[in-house]
Design a protein around this motif. Structure first.
Motif, PDB file in Angstrom:
ATOM      1  N   ARG A   1       0.837  -1.191   0.000  1.00  0.00           N
ATOM      2  CA  ARG A   1       0.000   0.000   0.000  1.00  0.00           C
ATOM      3  C   ARG A   1       0.879   1.251   0.000  1.00  0.00           C
ATOM      4  NH1 ARG A   1      -4.501  -1.763   4.612  1.00  0.00           N
ATOM      5  NH2 ARG A   1      -5.415  -3.498   3.416  1.00  0.00           N
ATOM      6  N   GLU A   2       0.263   2.358  -0.281  1.00  0.00           N
ATOM      7  CA  GLU A   2       1.011   3.605  -0.368  1.00  0.00           C
ATOM      8  C   GLU A   2       1.771   3.865   0.931  1.00  0.00           C
ATOM      9  OE1 GLU A   2       0.263   8.357  -1.366  1.00  0.00           O
ATOM     10  OE2 GLU A   2      -1.383   6.908  -1.491  1.00  0.00           O
ATOM     11  N   GLY A   3       3.081   4.038   0.829  1.00  0.00           N
ATOM     12  CA  GLY A   3       3.916   4.310   1.989  1.00  0.00           C
ATOM     13  C   GLY A   3       4.398   3.080   2.714  1.00  0.00           C
ATOM     14  N   ALA A   4       3.898   1.866   2.327  1.00  0.00           N
ATOM     15  CA  ALA A   4       4.304   0.624   3.000  1.00  0.00           C
ATOM     16  C   ALA A   4       5.291  -0.143   2.130  1.00  0.00           C
ATOM     17  CB  ALA A   4       3.083  -0.242   3.275  1.00  0.00           C
ATOM     18  N   PRO A   5       6.210  -0.909   2.736  1.00  0.00           N
ATOM     19  CA  PRO A   5       7.143  -1.727   1.954  1.00  0.00           C
ATOM     20  C   PRO A   5       6.390  -2.710   1.062  1.00  0.00           C
ATOM     21  CG  PRO A   5       7.809  -1.614   4.263  1.00  0.00           C
ATOM     22  CD  PRO A   5       6.436  -1.039   4.187  1.00  0.00           C
ATOM     23  N   SER A   6       7.029  -3.143   0.004  1.00  0.00           N
ATOM     24  CA  SER A   6       6.394  -4.079  -0.924  1.00  0.00           C
ATOM     25  C   SER A   6       6.212  -5.441  -0.262  1.00  0.00           C
ATOM     26  CB  SER A   6       7.244  -4.234  -2.174  1.00  0.00           C
ATOM     27  OG  SER A   6       8.467  -4.893  -1.858  1.00  0.00           O
ATOM     28  N   CYS A   7       5.331  -6.257  -0.846  1.00  0.00           N
ATOM     29  CA  CYS A   7       5.118  -7.600  -0.317  1.00  0.00           C
ATOM     30  C   CYS A   7       6.385  -8.435  -0.450  1.00  0.00           C
ATOM     31  CB  CYS A   7       3.966  -8.270  -1.061  1.00  0.00           C
ATOM     32  SG  CYS A   7       2.365  -7.497  -0.791  1.00  0.00           S
ATOM     33  N   GLU A   8       7.076  -8.284  -1.560  1.00  0.00           N
ATOM     34  CA  GLU A   8       8.314  -9.047  -1.767  1.00  0.00           C
ATOM     35  C   GLU A   8       9.342  -8.701  -0.706  1.00  0.00           C
ATOM     36  OE1 GLU A   8      11.231 -10.302  -5.452  1.00  0.00           O
ATOM     37  OE2 GLU A   8      10.097  -8.425  -5.574  1.00  0.00           O
ATOM     38  N   GLU A   9       9.441  -7.443  -0.358  1.00  0.00           N
ATOM     39  CA  GLU A   9      10.403  -7.014   0.655  1.00  0.00           C
ATOM     40  C   GLU A   9      10.034  -7.555   2.028  1.00  0.00           C
ATOM     41  OE1 GLU A   9      12.116  -2.811   2.586  1.00  0.00           O
ATOM     42  OE2 GLU A   9      10.879  -2.779   0.764  1.00  0.00           O
ATOM     43  N   GLN A  10       8.772  -7.453   2.404  1.00  0.00           N
ATOM     44  CA  GLN A  10       8.357  -7.901   3.730  1.00  0.00           C
ATOM     45  C   GLN A  10       8.416  -9.416   3.884  1.00  0.00           C
ATOM     46  OE1 GLN A  10       5.063  -6.121   5.812  1.00  0.00           O
ATOM     47  NE2 GLN A  10       4.931  -4.417   4.368  1.00  0.00           N
ATOM     48  N   LEU A  11       8.198 -10.146   2.787  1.00  0.00           N
ATOM     49  CA  LEU A  11       8.174 -11.608   2.867  1.00  0.00           C
ATOM     50  C   LEU A  11       9.518 -12.248   2.509  1.00  0.00           C
ATOM     51  CD1 LEU A  11       4.701 -12.294   1.213  1.00  0.00           C
ATOM     52  CD2 LEU A  11       5.306 -12.749   3.590  1.00  0.00           C
ATOM     53  N   SER A  12      10.503 -11.440   2.191  1.00  0.00           N
ATOM     54  CA  SER A  12      11.769 -11.977   1.685  1.00  0.00           C
ATOM     55  C   SER A  12      12.422 -12.967   2.651  1.00  0.00           C
ATOM     56  CB  SER A  12      12.735 -10.829   1.374  1.00  0.00           C
ATOM     57  OG  SER A  12      12.996 -10.058   2.540  1.00  0.00           O
ATOM     58  N   LYS A  13      12.379 -12.673   3.952  1.00  0.00           N
ATOM     59  CA  LYS A  13      13.056 -13.561   4.905  1.00  0.00           C
ATOM     60  C   LYS A  13      12.310 -14.884   5.102  1.00  0.00           C
ATOM     61  CE  LYS A  13      11.036 -11.661   9.180  1.00  0.00           C
ATOM     62  NZ  LYS A  13      11.367 -11.048  10.481  1.00  0.00           N
TER      63      LYS A  13
END
Length: 315
Positions: free
Chosen positions: A291-303
């Protein structure tokens, strides 16, 4: 001038003869017999329907699908928003889990359905209806958003959630369907009564991971949810708030709903002990990613990507 007097009636009139009906007697009998036959058919049909409704030994009026496949796993992808790399990892995650348990997967794109000017998140509703059309014999449709990974592959969805006895034990009874609502989940329902399974978060009902049992009720539910009237309301959280409205105002839907603990199928990356992901949980979601201003899903789920891949290779 002489005027003619009317002739005097005879004192011996002819015997009375009844006036004959213009409709022949055989026609009358035929009409009456037809009416009696129609009434008898209605009465017999009514008794048959009532007997079917109340006789539990007979088969249900609506046939249950055969269960082939048992589950269809549905995900709506948006490569333009989340990137091809992330979408590919989501596909691999779903396909590996489905193959392990004899399920099917169905991936659609956010632009596949005519949503007019409503939020793209509405696409999940016609996507599930589309899955019922493509797999009419499936037993369940599991919608899992593109912001989630399946982390534990060993057990099937039935073993984790859907077996009636298990579902009856974990479903939350007599709780407000949304915070501070006077409308609560029914306390008398059993696992076998349920057609829709989902979870709550701290704001209300969550639609990022939900299960619908295939059948006439599922079709009614999904068509009602996607009604243009609800989409025109412009709810702040789009389809989630529309669902909350439906559940609170329509007992037909509330009476088939099970709310289960969030970590059963919908653990969040960030959250308290009840909703936050812990090692061993079935699903992890980065709710709100992209969402606007939030990290991407790929970034948040990378780990978590390497973690689920390792879990699948070892199971």
């Amino acid at each position: 001038m002489h005027f003619a007097y009317p002739s005097r009636k005879s004192s011996n009139p002819p015997p009375f003869r009844p006036r004959q009906s213009r409709i022949p007697i055989p026609t009358l009998r035929k009409g009456r017999l037809k009416s009696i036959a129609v009434i008898a058919t209605i009465i017999i049909g009514s008794f048959w329907i009532i007997s079917k409704l109340f006789d539990s030994r007979d088969a249900p009026l609506f046939r249950r699908p055969s269960g082939n496949p048992p589950v269809v796993l549905v995900t709506v992808l948006d490569e333009r928003k989340h990137g091809m790399g992330h979408s590919q990892s989501i596909r691999e995650n779903r396909e590996q889990y489905a193959k392990r348990h004899g399920y099917e997967t169905m991936f659609v794109h956010a632009g596949d359905y005519e949503l007019e000017e409503t939020a793209g998140s509405w696409a999940r509703t016609p996507a599930m209806r589309h899955a019922l059309t493509n797999f009419p014999e499936c037993r369940y449709v599991w919608f899992l958003d593109q912001d989630a990974y399946i982390m534990e592959p060993a057990k099937s969805l039935e073993e984790r959630l859907l077996e009636p006895d298990l579902l009856g034990k974990i479903m939350r009874r007599d709780i407000s369907v949304v915070p501070n609502s006077i409308i609560k989940t029914f306390s008398h329902l059993k696992g076998g009564d349920i057609e829709l399974v989902l979870t709550q978060d701290f704001e209300g009902l969550s639609t990022g991971s939900l299960v619908v049992r295939n059948g006439e009720w599922a079709k009614f539910f999904l068509e009602t949810w996607f009604d243009p009237l609800y989409r025109s309301y412009k709810f702040r959280k789009a389809e989630e708030h529309a669902l909350e409205h439906m559940v609170q105002w329509h007992p037909t839907i509330l009476s088939k709903l099970a709310v289960v603990p969030q970590r059963t199928i919908n653990s969040y990356i960030k959250g308290n002990e009840e909703e936050g992901f812990q090692e061993g949980d079935f699903v992890v979601r980065a709710a709100g990613c992209g969402r606007e201003g939030a990290p991407s899903c790929e970034e948040q789920l990378s780990k978590y990507r390497a973690t689920w891949q390792q879990a699948f290779s070892q199971a």
